[in-house]
Design a protein around this motif. Structure first.
Motif, PDB file in Angstrom:
ATOM      1  N   ASN A  47      -0.326  31.569  50.364  1.00  0.00           N
ATOM      2  CA  ASN A  47      -0.435  31.617  51.829  1.00  0.00           C
ATOM      3  C   ASN A  47      -1.412  32.682  52.301  1.00  0.00           C
ATOM      4  N   GLY A  48      -2.337  33.095  51.436  1.00  0.00           N
ATOM      5  CA  GLY A  48      -3.370  34.036  51.839  1.00  0.00           C
ATOM      6  C   GLY A  48      -3.000  35.496  51.726  1.00  0.00           C
ATOM      7  N   SER A  49      -1.963  35.812  50.974  1.00  0.00           N
ATOM      8  CA  SER A  49      -1.492  37.194  50.784  1.00  0.00           C
ATOM      9  C   SER A  49      -0.996  37.798  52.093  1.00  0.00           C
ATOM     10  N   GLY A  50      -0.899  39.098  52.141  1.00  0.00           N
ATOM     11  CA  GLY A  50      -0.446  39.794  53.342  1.00  0.00           C
ATOM     12  C   GLY A  50       1.071  39.818  53.450  1.00  0.00           C
ATOM     13  N   ARG A  51       1.537  40.362  54.549  1.00  0.00           N
ATOM     14  CA  ARG A  51       2.970  40.447  54.800  1.00  0.00           C
ATOM     15  C   ARG A  51       3.216  40.460  56.305  1.00  0.00           C
ATOM     16  N   THR A  52       4.435  40.178  56.668  1.00  0.00           N
ATOM     17  CA  THR A  52       4.849  40.156  58.068  1.00  0.00           C
ATOM     18  C   THR A  52       6.106  40.993  58.205  1.00  0.00           C
ATOM     19  N   THR A  53       6.208  41.738  59.311  1.00  0.00           N
ATOM     20  CA  THR A  53       7.419  42.473  59.640  1.00  0.00           C
ATOM     21  C   THR A  53       7.866  42.039  61.028  1.00  0.00           C
ATOM     22  N   ILE A  54       9.152  41.756  61.157  1.00  0.00           N
ATOM     23  CA  ILE A  54       9.730  41.432  62.468  1.00  0.00           C
ATOM     24  C   ILE A  54      10.875  42.401  62.730  1.00  0.00           C
ATOM     25  N   TRP A  55      11.197  42.588  64.001  1.00  0.00           N
ATOM     26  CA  TRP A  55      12.325  43.424  64.400  1.00  0.00           C
ATOM     27  C   TRP A  55      13.468  42.488  64.752  1.00  0.00           C
ATOM     28  N   LEU A  56      14.584  42.616  64.050  1.00  0.00           N
ATOM     29  CA  LEU A  56      15.742  41.771  64.300  1.00  0.00           C
ATOM     30  C   LEU A  56      16.692  42.487  65.257  1.00  0.00           C
ATOM     31  N   HIS A  57      17.068  41.783  66.312  1.00  0.00           N
ATOM     32  CA  HIS A  57      17.949  42.322  67.337  1.00  0.00           C
ATOM     33  C   HIS A  57      18.931  41.222  67.735  1.00  0.00           C
ATOM     34  N   GLU A  58      20.140  41.611  68.059  1.00  0.00           N
ATOM     35  CA  GLU A  58      21.193  40.650  68.372  1.00  0.00           C
ATOM     36  C   GLU A  58      20.876  39.746  69.563  1.00  0.00           C
ATOM     37  N   SER A  59      19.988  40.164  70.461  1.00  0.00           N
ATOM     38  CA  SER A  59      19.706  39.370  71.655  1.00  0.00           C
ATOM     39  C   SER A  59      18.610  38.331  71.436  1.00  0.00           C
ATOM     40  N   ILE A  60      17.987  38.320  70.270  1.00  0.00           N
ATOM     41  CA  ILE A  60      16.893  37.383  70.000  1.00  0.00           C
ATOM     42  C   ILE A  60      17.420  36.244  69.137  1.00  0.00           C
ATOM     43  N   PRO A  61      17.201  34.994  69.559  1.00  0.00           N
ATOM     44  CA  PRO A  61      17.725  33.851  68.807  1.00  0.00           C
ATOM     45  C   PRO A  61      17.228  33.832  67.358  1.00  0.00           C
ATOM     46  N   LEU A  62      18.123  33.449  66.478  1.00  0.00           N
ATOM     47  CA  LEU A  62      17.840  33.415  65.044  1.00  0.00           C
ATOM     48  C   LEU A  62      18.558  32.209  64.464  1.00  0.00           C
ATOM     49  N   GLN A  63      17.836  31.425  63.654  1.00  0.00           N
ATOM     50  CA  GLN A  63      18.437  30.242  63.046  1.00  0.00           C
ATOM     51  C   GLN A  63      18.295  30.308  61.537  1.00  0.00           C
ATOM     52  N   PHE A  64      19.308  29.855  60.836  1.00  0.00           N
ATOM     53  CA  PHE A  64      19.274  29.699  59.389  1.00  0.00           C
ATOM     54  C   PHE A  64      19.426  28.206  59.131  1.00  0.00           C
ATOM     55  N   VAL A  65      18.393  27.565  58.630  1.00  0.00           N
ATOM     56  CA  VAL A  65      18.411  26.120  58.402  1.00  0.00           C
ATOM     57  C   VAL A  65      18.384  25.882  56.898  1.00  0.00           C
ATOM     58  N   PHE A  66      19.425  25.249  56.385  1.00  0.00           N
ATOM     59  CA  PHE A  66      19.541  24.997  54.950  1.00  0.00           C
ATOM     60  C   PHE A  66      19.187  23.552  54.653  1.00  0.00           C
ATOM     61  N   SER A  67      18.481  23.333  53.544  1.00  0.00           N
ATOM     62  CA  SER A  67      18.122  21.960  53.184  1.00  0.00           C
ATOM     63  C   SER A  67      19.271  21.261  52.466  1.00  0.00           C
ATOM     64  N   GLY A  68      20.097  22.022  51.776  1.00  0.00           N
ATOM     65  CA  GLY A  68      21.237  21.444  51.064  1.00  0.00           C
ATOM     66  C   GLY A  68      22.496  21.544  51.895  1.00  0.00           C
ATOM     67  N   ASN A  69      23.530  20.786  51.484  1.00  0.00           N
ATOM     68  CA  ASN A  69      24.774  20.812  52.255  1.00  0.00           C
ATOM     69  C   ASN A  69      25.874  21.608  51.567  1.00  0.00           C
ATOM     70  N   ARG A  70      25.598  22.184  50.402  1.00  0.00           N
ATOM     71  CA  ARG A  70      26.611  22.957  49.682  1.00  0.00           C
ATOM     72  C   ARG A  70      26.348  24.446  49.819  1.00  0.00           C
ATOM     73  N   GLN A  71      27.398  25.173  50.160  1.00  0.00           N
ATOM     74  CA  GLN A  71      27.327  26.630  50.241  1.00  0.00           C
ATOM     75  C   GLN A  71      27.373  27.187  48.819  1.00  0.00           C
TER      76      GLN A  71
END
Length: 107
Positions: A47-71
């Motif tokens: 993906n062209g190297s490099g890195r990304t940093t984000i600030w996680l805060h409780e008021s900002i929407p966040l989704q976890f999308v799983f491709s499989g159905n088993r935990q």
């Protein structure tokens, strides 16, 4: 391959389901306690190297999308290592899964 989607950004971070399940437990534990923190990931050579940093805060929407159905069985030690990194000045970053496993139910 699951995805972590932050805010309304078009950028989606692809993460394998096992890693994403462990990150989910660590991230939700921090945000449930109203603890904001940084998260950094490397893009990889494909993906062209490099890195990304984000600030996680409780008021900002966040989704976890799983491709499989088993935990997957969760490794408590790996979650704890993610939490330790999130508590550091460098913020949450990927750490390899420890071979020794202490399984638990993350729900």
């Amino acid at each position: 391959m699951g995805k972590l989607i932050y805010n309304s950004s078009a950028r989606e971070l692809e993460i394998d389901d096992r890693t994403l399940a462990h990150l989910r437990v660590a991230i939700l534990n921090k945000l449930r306690r109203s603890e904001s923190f940084a998260m950094t990931w490397e893009h990889g050579l494909e993906n062209g190297s490099g890195r990304t940093t984000i600030w996680l805060h409780e008021s900002i929407p966040l989704q976890f999308v799983f491709s499989g159905n088993r935990q997957p069985k969760l490794n408590r030690l790996w979650v704890e290592q993610f939490l330790l990194s999130a508590n550091s000045t460098g913020g949450l970053h990927w750490v390899p899964e420890p071979e020794q496993q202490e399984e638990f139910d993350g729900d």
